[in-house]
Design an enzyme around this catalytic site. Sequence first.
Site, PDB file in Angstrom:
ATOM      1  N   SER A 269      -8.611   3.953   7.460  1.00 20.56           N
ATOM      2  CA  SER A 269      -9.172   3.368   6.241  1.00 20.56           C
ATOM      3  C   SER A 269     -10.503   2.664   6.559  1.00 20.56           C
ATOM      4  CB  SER A 269      -8.150   2.422   5.615  1.00 20.56           C
ATOM      5  OG  SER A 269      -8.502   2.092   4.295  1.00 20.56           O
ATOM      6  N   ASP A 363      -4.421  11.888  -0.133  1.00 26.62           N
ATOM      7  CA  ASP A 363      -4.906  10.500  -0.076  1.00 26.62           C
ATOM      8  C   ASP A 363      -5.391  10.082  -1.461  1.00 26.62           C
ATOM      9  OD1 ASP A 363      -6.175   8.098   0.428  1.00 26.62           O
ATOM     10  OD2 ASP A 363      -7.392   8.857   2.092  1.00 26.62           O
ATOM     11  N   HIS A 394      -2.631   8.429   2.474  1.00 25.79           N
ATOM     12  CA  HIS A 394      -3.672   7.645   3.128  1.00 25.79           C
ATOM     13  C   HIS A 394      -3.199   7.033   4.447  1.00 25.79           C
ATOM     14  CE1 HIS A 394      -7.373   5.325   3.279  1.00 25.79           C
ATOM     15  NE2 HIS A 394      -6.679   4.201   3.441  1.00 25.79           N
TER      16      HIS A 394
END
Length: 452
Positions: A269, A363, A394
């Site tokens: 991320s 995601d 994700h």
Amino acid sequence: MVCSPCPQRPWGGRGTPHRDPRAPAVTPASIPRCAMVEVTVTPQSSLADRPVQVHVRGLSPSQLVTLRAWLADEQGDVFQSRAFFHADEAGEVDPGRHPALGGSYTGVWPMGLLWFLQPDTLFRRLVKRDVVGSPFLLHLEVFDGLCLVTGPQDRPLASCEAKRWYVGPGVQRVPIGEGRVRGALFLPPGPGPFPGVIDLFGGAGGLIEFRAGLLATRGFAVLALAFFAYKDLPHTLAQLDMEYFEEAAELLLRQPKVRGPGLGVIGVSKGAEVALAMAAFLPQVVATVWINGTAFLHGNSLLYRDLHIPSIPYFIERVVFTEMGAMDNSAIFGDPQDPMYGSSAIPTEKIRGKVLFVVGEADRSFNSKLFAQLAMARMSPASCRLLSYPGAGHLIEPPGSPLCSVSSIRGTPKPVVWGGEAQAHAKAQEHSWQEIIQFLELQLGPTSTVKL
């Protein structure tokens, strides 16, 4: 174990047990009222990223049973899964050979009871905080019949416990508070030297250590690095100061047990965005694992000496609330292909090392695959590789971590949607983790794995 009189509760309450109509008739006299039912997990103590085998013995042929797995995290939140099975002719159930008929998953999944754990309380994410001090204690229970829910009145035919550790024996955790750098250094046992890796997580900030512990058990010296919202670091992330990450890289390479001259970085991320920038600007970084990140500066500009890279603003007005009340942020990012945002690109053409891009195609945080492709378009084909997983969300983590498709995180007013389909995500985690380990070993040199 010697069980109490076997309850006949096909639906989690008293009643007539369900019988497979294809099974031979079973007379009441042939049903053992106190059978020697046993459930085992092998090995009983294991690393959290390693497989285990669940096995039930002592059942009647074709007996319908419910297998339930559960654990409680350090905050007391319970995560559980259950699956329904028919015993085979030998009176056994093995999730690695026998298909689950229903429950938390269906089909043959040897690790299904662990991979498909879900929180009893909505929006909780399973994260091991005390990595060194204790394992997760996993409870396995076998119930007669079909138990959609279980309560205190439902006594299992058999039960057992298993320990899931995030560090192997001899792995040391050293708190780091030198200069501006804050984090924790995980060192494998022995004199070393070991290849060094910096481990970064995302936009919630703080310090997350479970992946660092598992990597150290694989033979890497790993610095789990905080960069905001931890101790005396800034409470919020205003900008990416690359000199902070340069200081962290130099600190890691100064450790006597760390083998230089280069090191690796792994990030997910926001941490992947930082990792890519480190690869572009810091010569110490020779191997980068980028998991569902971006290739542009978003929300936070980057500063490095005299260089300033502006950020693309978030368009918060585009957030969408799901029927569960969570935030789907996938539309709040500006189009990175818009020429007006070209100056916000991370200059991946400057990367001198190798990069492994890991993408979950489901995601819902942002379009990770597009960002990976844009980053790779500016790089030499020999310097990068893409692993792209349909159905994965994700939060791609080491295997054994159940899918977290939506959770509450610090700094957001509502839970955030991460995306992912449980079975596809589980397969992606299992495959990508092995690829990540092999990539780091190839680029940084051989390691020696710690065993329990």
